[in-house]
Scaffold this active site. Structure first.
Site, PDB file in Angstrom:
ATOM      1  N   GLU A  48       0.827  -1.201   0.000  1.00 13.76           N
ATOM      2  CA  GLU A  48       0.000   0.000   0.000  1.00 13.76           C
ATOM      3  C   GLU A  48       0.868   1.260   0.000  1.00 13.76           C
ATOM      4  OE1 GLU A  48      -3.716   1.906   2.592  1.00 13.76           O
ATOM      5  OE2 GLU A  48      -2.295   0.545   3.560  1.00 13.76           O
ATOM      6  N   LYS A 121     -10.143   2.369  -2.115  1.00 13.80           N
ATOM      7  CA  LYS A 121     -10.314   1.813  -0.773  1.00 13.80           C
ATOM      8  C   LYS A 121     -11.645   2.247  -0.175  1.00 13.80           C
ATOM      9  CE  LYS A 121      -7.627   1.499   3.544  1.00 13.80           C
ATOM     10  NZ  LYS A 121      -6.322   1.876   4.127  1.00 13.80           N
ATOM     11  N   CYS A 158      -5.710  -2.821   2.594  1.00 14.55           N
ATOM     12  CA  CYS A 158      -5.403  -2.696   4.018  1.00 14.55           C
ATOM     13  C   CYS A 158      -6.631  -2.835   4.926  1.00 14.55           C
ATOM     14  CB  CYS A 158      -4.651  -1.398   4.281  1.00 14.55           C
ATOM     15  SG  CYS A 158      -3.731  -1.431   5.846  1.00 14.55           S
TER      16      CYS A 158
END
Length: 298
Positions: A48, A121, A158
């Site tokens: 990331e 995300k 994540c």
């Protein structure tokens, strides 16, 4: 490669330590992508926000200078590299969509250098040391796998990895592989037992996504200590990148504190075999799951 295909895909995993020199970080990533490709990787996954330090330890408006459009400079460089090496690359960028509108975005570069797709995300944390809500607008592209020449990739990022709903929706849409670019670490002041619990939970929840959905998981984290610009304890990123098969079995586990580049064989055909004897999708009781759309059942 279509869903339920039986091919083995060689996946390159690059676990990297970063500095404030974004050009140097990208050059290091490119060098390791070349190493992975030379070892036969057809798909390479980066961690990331691999171009820089994890800047979300503090809220600082100057960090928005790091953002870039997609397509933009990084996708141009990585797209050219993907084409040269005839591989697929999963990158993770700080996307500037418009002035005052930014995303934490994973982008997939196809073998011909084109952008196969991107994922913004969806779950954005806001915790001490991880002040991402200050920087990132939650994604608006949903949980849609990206079609590539190596398979249908369910890209998540994540904090997304802690939510079974995200993995399930990707699997329901036909993802053959779940991929999690990650930046997660310890507070150096935590006791060792707490550190161990956190890392074990992180690994376990993602292995559970592999098991519950019958698909392999690739999780790529960074390593190294990154100082808190405000003088706090900073973060020790715990590495531990791994690849798990569709029953959660480890195919590869990286170290806690070393940079590593590894190429792992993933047999996508095993998902077909596993799902035939563990038919979780078949036995889901969607007629009784309506309350999942509520924040909480009072």
């Amino acid at each position: 490669m279509s869903a339920n295909s039986s091919g083995v895909v060689k996946v390159g995993v690059i676990q990297q330590a970063n500095t404030a020199d974004t050009d140097a970080n990208l050059a290091k990533s490119i060098a390791q992508i070349r190493v992975a490709a030379a070892r036969g990787a057809a798909l390479v996954v980066l961690q990331e926000l691999h171009r820089g330090l994890y800047f979300c330890q503090q809220e600082d408006v100057d960090q928005f200078d790091l953002a870039e459009p997609i397509p933009g400079p990084s996708t141009q460089v990585l797209g050219q590299l993907a084409k040269e090496l005839n591989i697929v690359i999963v990158a993770s960028l700080f996307e500037k969509r418009a002035t005052g509108l930014h995303h934490n975005t994973a982008v997939v570069l196809e073998r011909d250098g084109s952008i196969a797709g991107k994922y913004r995300k969806m779950h954005i944390p806001d915790d001490p040391g991880f002040y991402e809500k200050f920087y990132f607008t939650p994604g608006d592209l949903g949980f849609q796998p990206i079609e590539t020449s190596v398979g249908k990739l369910g890209i998540l990022v994540c904090w997304d990895q802690w939510f079974p709903e995200a993995a399930r929706l990707m699997a329901m849409a036909g993802a053959e592989l779940l991929i999690y670019p990650t930046a997660i670490g310890w507070n150096p002041q935590d006791e060792q037992a707490e550190k161990d619990r956190q890392r074990d939970a992180w690994t376990t929840v993602q292995r559970a996504h592999a098991i519950a959905n019958g698909v392999p998981v690739v999780s790529v984290n960074r390593v190294g200590h990154e100082a808190d610009p405000a003088g706090g304890a900073g973060l020790d990123f715990w590495g531990s990148s791994f690849v798990a098969g569709p029953q959660g079995e480890f195919l590869y586990r990286a170290s806690i504190d070393q940079e590593e580049t590894q190429v792992v064989d993933i047999d996508l055909g095993r998902s077909e075999d596993v799902r035939r004897i563990w038919p979780y999708l078949r036995d889901r009781r969607i007629d009784h799951y309506g309350d999942l759309l509520k924040i909480y059942r009072d």
